[in-house]
Design an enzyme around this catalytic site. Structure first.
Site, PDB file in Angstrom:
ATOM      1  N   HIS A 324       5.871  32.735  -5.083  1.00 15.11           N
ATOM      2  CA  HIS A 324       5.283  34.040  -4.829  1.00 15.11           C
ATOM      3  C   HIS A 324       4.241  34.009  -3.720  1.00 15.11           C
ATOM      4  O   HIS A 324       4.013  35.038  -3.073  1.00 15.11           O
ATOM      5  CB  HIS A 324       4.653  34.590  -6.113  1.00 15.11           C
ATOM      6  CG  HIS A 324       5.649  35.185  -7.049  1.00 15.11           C
ATOM      7  ND1 HIS A 324       6.364  34.428  -7.950  1.00 15.11           N
ATOM      8  CD2 HIS A 324       6.058  36.473  -7.226  1.00 15.11           C
ATOM      9  CE1 HIS A 324       7.167  35.221  -8.643  1.00 15.11           C
ATOM     10  NE2 HIS A 324       7.004  36.455  -8.231  1.00 15.11           N
ATOM     11  N   GLY A 325       3.605  32.891  -3.506  1.00 14.60           N
ATOM     12  CA  GLY A 325       2.621  32.862  -2.444  1.00 14.60           C
ATOM     13  C   GLY A 325       2.004  31.494  -2.262  1.00 14.60           C
ATOM     14  O   GLY A 325       1.877  30.725  -3.221  1.00 14.60           O
TER      15      GLY A 325
END
Length: 489
Positions: A324-325
């Protein structure tokens, strides 16, 4: 070019019209060209990266599926394709995180480290199209999918524009056969697609983009807020990210439906879940399925001892977090959900046994308590997801219940909500629309609301879509088009 923009409205009208007036034999080519134009609207150079990832996995799958090659050769090509695909993703997405981590590690041991600056722009949708391409190659290697011989069809499988930027992440077995099927104009597909797009727009520009103002105000400077404001902003973010991401997914499904193509439904009312495990079966379904099939099961899944099961869960959610990041906040968020799931295996089984013995397993209050508890745990995790730094997330967590004794005082509540940057009228409008969404989701159950409405009288269906259309026009936050949250991933 994003779905909630005027440019995209013109683009979509043009490509749908061109698609159906064109001869059947060129429609795949038209969709492929349109998909590349859609991506080039954001960046022309990065189309070359998209083509390269496509070519690597296309060629690798053909070699892997070719029986004239020995198993060791096929394995070598398979591993090389994974290294190339994930290597590209790592370079563009995770170099800054690596630099930041090395800086802290070397500082902790007293070594001077000067990180090299990498001024890289993250290609739009790279995590999504990389996972879709790699999933296909893995399926071919496992003999669960046939290698596609047409580069045009395979390119369209990777670049088909509705799910290209933020999913759903499609499987070859689901999408590829639809790309080779002849599709004639069907007004029912157009109408159904428009229903999905309309409801997706309502979620995005009426709810998500409106409450984003309050969320950004609080999370942008959390040190200026405490207690009730932090709780409200966190709950609002839960609905912002749901409406933002599921809104995109709804629009992607609807846009694909206009071409006669059915995409995976990515959300099934996740905030009605009664456990974290159920939440992940309802939230971002295509990604959850990807991790289950390509990470969790190969590690052994739950068919191992409790210690190894816990390891498998933590590894899977560590990877999910970092997908996700490129930030330790996302890693912590993934790890927290891993811990949640491990704890559930300890708590839920005896709890459900007791409830079953007391014949309370279907009692409304019990199920409501489970749902609210799950929602509270998910919201607590969203703090890590949304906070800009670990320091901010820890500050928010430690100040959630500040001034708790004043929460029941109307002046305090009014003053707190007024200071969140949105204004009381706008905030009340957002609350009303969220309440409407909750009612719709409850009535939909685990189905799409559009599927549920098909069994209802025509007058009710007409009234629902008229209401959604009116609210979208009257309350939509209109500008050049706010990016979707998952574009950054």
């Amino acid at each position: 070019m994003i779905f909630n923009s005027f440019d995209f409205l013109v683009f979509m009208a043009a490509i749908v019209a061109a698609f159906y007036i064109s001869p059947l034999r060129i429609r795949l080519y038209l969709l492929l060209i349109g998909s590349y134009v859609f991506y080039m609207w954001w960046s022309v150079p990065f189309v070359l990266l998209l083509v390269f990832v496509t070519a690597v996995n296309y060629g690798a799958a053909l070699i892997i599926a070719n029986p004239s090659y020995e198993q060791r050769q096929r394995r070598a090509v398979f591993v090389a394709s994974l290294l190339i695909s994930f290597g590209i993703l790592f370079v563009f997405k995770y170099i800054p995180l690596l630099n930041e981590t090395l800086l802290y590690v070397f500082a902790a041991i007293g070594v001077t480290y000067t990180p090299r600056e990498f001024d890289l722009i993250l290609p739009l949708g790279i995590s999504f199209f990389t996972f879709q391409a790699v999933g296909y190659t893995i399926d071919v290697y496992r003999r669960r999918a046939e290698a596609e011989t047409s580069f045009v069809r395979f390119s369209l499988f990777i670049t088909f524009f509705p799910p290209l930027i933020a999913g759903p992440i499609e499987r070859a077995s689901g999408l590829m056969p639809q790309l080779v099927r002849a599709r004639r104009f069907d007004m029912d597909n157009i109408i159904t697609g428009l229903k999905y797009v309309l409801f997706g727009l309502f979620k995005k520009i009426v709810i998500a983009d409106r409450i984003a103002i309050a969320v950004n105000t609080v999370y942008g400077s959390p040190e200026n807020f405490a207690g009730l404001a932090l709780v409200v902003a966190t709950v609002l973010f839960a609905f912002q990210i749901y409406c933002d991401f599921s809104g995109y997914s709804d629009m992607a499904v609807g846009l694909a439906k206009m071409f006669g193509i059915d995409l995976t439904l990515n959300f099934r009312q996740p905030y009605q879940s009664r456990s974290i495990g159920e939440f992940w079966r309802r939230w971002h379904i295509s990604l959850s399925g990807w991790f289950k099939d390509y990470v969790y099961f190969p590690l052994g899944g739950s068919r191992v001892g409790s210690v190894w099961y816990a390891r498998n869960i933590l590894i899977t959610f560590f990877i999910s977090g970092i997908w996700h990041g490129a930030s330790w906040t996302f890693i912590a968020w993934g790890a927290l959900h891993g811990v949640y799931l491990i704890a559930e295996t300890v708590v839920l089984k005896p709890l459900n046994a007791v409830l079953g013995y007391l014949k309370l397993e279907n009692f409304v209050l019990v199920n409501t308590a489970k749902t609210l508890t799950t929602f509270a745990l998910v919201c607590f995790g969203w703090i890590l997801f949304r906070a800009e730094t670990m320091a901010d997330s820890l500050f928010i967590m430690s100040n959630l219940f500040h001034n708790f004794e004043q929460w029941g005082e109307v002046p305090y509540v009014f003053r707190t909500l007024s200071d969140m940057g949105l204004g009381m009228a706008q905030l009340l409008a957002a609350f009303a629309c969220i309440l409407l969404l909750i009612v719709v989701d409850i009535n939909a159950g685990t189905d799409s609301i559009h599927e549920k409405l098909m069994a209802k009288p025509a007058d009710l269906r007409f009234a629902f879509y008229m209401l959604i259309g009116f609210l979208t026009i009257a309350l939509g936050v209109f500008h050049d088009g706010a990016d979707f949250i998952y574009f950054q991933f």
